[in-house]
Scaffold this motif. Sequence first.
Motif, short mmCIF file in Angstrom:
data_model
loop_
_atom_site.label_atom_id
_atom_site.label_comp_id
_atom_site.label_asym_id
_atom_site.label_seq_id
_atom_site.Cartn_x
_atom_site.Cartn_y
_atom_site.Cartn_z
N GLY A 117 0.67 -0.88 -0.18
CA GLY A 117 -0.34 0.23 0.28
C GLY A 117 0.64 1.33 0.13
N GLY A 118 1.38 1.40 0.71
CA GLY A 118 2.72 2.29 1.06
C GLY A 118 2.16 3.71 1.81
N GLN A 119 1.35 3.25 2.73
CA GLN A 119 0.74 4.24 3.37
C GLN A 119 1.92 4.71 4.59
N ALA A 120 2.02 6.00 4.95
CA ALA A 120 2.93 6.66 5.86
C ALA A 120 2.53 6.74 6.47
N VAL A 121 2.05 5.93 7.57
CA VAL A 121 1.07 5.74 7.94
C VAL A 121 1.88 4.84 10.00
N MET A 122 1.55 4.44 10.84
CA MET A 122 1.78 3.99 12.26
C MET A 122 0.70 2.77 10.94
N PRO A 123 1.00 1.56 11.50
CA PRO A 123 0.11 0.46 10.77
C PRO A 123 -0.52 -0.13 12.28
N LYS A 124 -2.10 0.00 11.60
CA LYS A 124 -3.12 -0.21 12.89
C LYS A 124 -3.89 -1.37 12.59
N SER A 125 -3.68 -2.05 11.56
CA SER A 125 -4.42 -2.71 11.38
C SER A 125 -3.60 -3.98 9.89
N LEU A 126 -4.12 -5.37 10.44
CA LEU A 126 -3.09 -6.24 9.07
C LEU A 126 -3.95 -6.01 8.11
N VAL A 127 -4.61 -5.55 7.71
CA VAL A 127 -6.01 -5.54 6.86
C VAL A 127 -5.40 -3.92 5.62
N LYS A 128 -5.10 -2.87 6.31
CA LYS A 128 -4.64 -1.36 6.33
C LYS A 128 -3.44 -1.74 5.42
N GLY A 129 -2.90 -0.33 4.67
CA GLY A 129 -1.58 -0.27 3.86
C GLY A 129 -0.78 0.43 5.07
N MET A 130 0.55 -0.19 4.50
CA MET A 130 1.43 0.87 5.39
C MET A 130 2.94 0.51 5.24
N ARG A 131 3.90 1.10 5.69
CA ARG A 131 5.39 1.57 4.58
C ARG A 131 6.79 1.30 5.57
N THR A 132 7.43 0.07 4.64
CA THR A 132 8.60 -0.38 5.49
C THR A 132 9.67 0.40 5.03
N MET A 133 10.85 0.60 5.40
CA MET A 133 11.99 1.97 5.97
C MET A 133 12.63 1.47 3.99
N THR A 134 12.46 0.14 3.80
CA THR A 134 12.89 -0.34 2.50
C THR A 134 12.24 0.32 1.17
N MET A 135 10.31 0.45 1.72
CA MET A 135 9.65 0.83 0.72
C MET A 135 10.02 2.68 0.85
N ASN A 136 9.97 3.72 2.15
CA ASN A 136 9.97 4.75 1.64
C ASN A 136 11.01 5.35 1.60
N VAL A 137 12.58 3.96 0.96
CA VAL A 137 13.52 4.83 0.69
C VAL A 137 13.16 4.74 -1.25
N VAL A 138 12.79 3.74 -1.43
CA VAL A 138 12.54 3.50 -3.41
C VAL A 138 11.64 4.30 -3.40
N LEU A 139 10.11 4.87 -2.78
CA LEU A 139 9.14 5.82 -2.60
C LEU A 139 9.06 6.71 -3.37
N GLU A 140 10.41 7.11 -2.18
CA GLU A 140 10.58 9.09 -3.12
C GLU A 140 12.05 9.04 -3.22
N MET A 141 12.99 7.98 -3.75
CA MET A 141 14.09 8.66 -4.07
C MET A 141 14.47 9.17 -5.22
N LYS A 142 13.10 9.14 -5.56
CA LYS A 142 13.71 9.52 -6.91
C LYS A 142 12.80 11.16 -6.93
N TYR A 143 12.18 11.45 -6.11
CA TYR A 143 12.34 13.19 -6.94
C TYR A 143 12.34 13.62 -4.80
N ALA A 144 14.02 13.14 -4.34
CA ALA A 144 14.00 13.60 -2.90
C ALA A 144 15.19 14.92 -3.44
N GLY A 145 14.63 16.16 -2.79
CA GLY A 145 16.15 17.12 -2.24
C GLY A 145 17.29 16.37 -1.67
#
Length: 292
Positions: free
Chosen positions: A229-257
Amino acid sequence: MNSKASGKTFGEEFARVVFIIATAASIVALGFIIYFLFSTAWPVIRDHGFSNFLFGTEWRPTFKVPKYGILPFIVGSIYATLGAIILGVPIGLFVAVYMAFYAPKKIYKVLKAGINLMAGIPSVVYGLFALTIIVPKLRELFGGTGLSLLAAILLLAVMILPTIISLSESALRAVPKANYQGAIGLGASKERAIWNVVLPAAKSGVLSSIILGIGRAIGETMAVTMVAGGQAVMPKSLVKGMRTMTMNVVLEMKYAGAEHENALIATGAVLFVFILLINLAFNMLKNRKVGE
């Protein structure tokens, strides 16, 4: 006679030098990686505060006053890895025991080939499998998009199986057969001999397989990115989206300042420390058990 002796000495010395160079190259490469990570990460951590960076719950890199709190990503990584280990380790261990002690030769060959094939499948293929099979099924069962922590756990549990099965089976087969035969000779059943005698003797190899499985799970990027899912929020449920540390790097590195990029590298540094601590903890546990 002397020429042969001198030739042997030269060959041994040459091999020793080659081994030293190879070892030194590995250490130097690791040193460069560590220096790059922490020299780049430290300015961001220093400017925003160690506790704010590590325990902050807001990740707002595009705000006028940026906030870099990676606790949701740390928790997401821990939940996904822990769930994968809880599911994958028992299954992998049972399969390893079956292959080592129960499987007929014909079935063993098929299973072994399948496990080796699973180990060679690229991560993105696993991700596509989960995206087309697991995610729609979760969407049907629980609603929402199906892109969730549970999808990541199920996917990672499958991905770590080849590592755990192969190494655990090798560890079980490395135990001297006399241990097993002695237990049988003393009246133990086959199951009791395996679980009470052979498995404890193979615990070092089994623990190593778990360590590598954890490393695979916590470091996996592409496959998890496709299903979590990729949501940058605290995981609240097994069936909700979340983001891991590796995901965070991959998703945002391409446009990061500049500062944003350094914060992402700092996230990688935290992940590096996590993996280091996990390895140290398991090595200490393994050494203590061997000592006992």
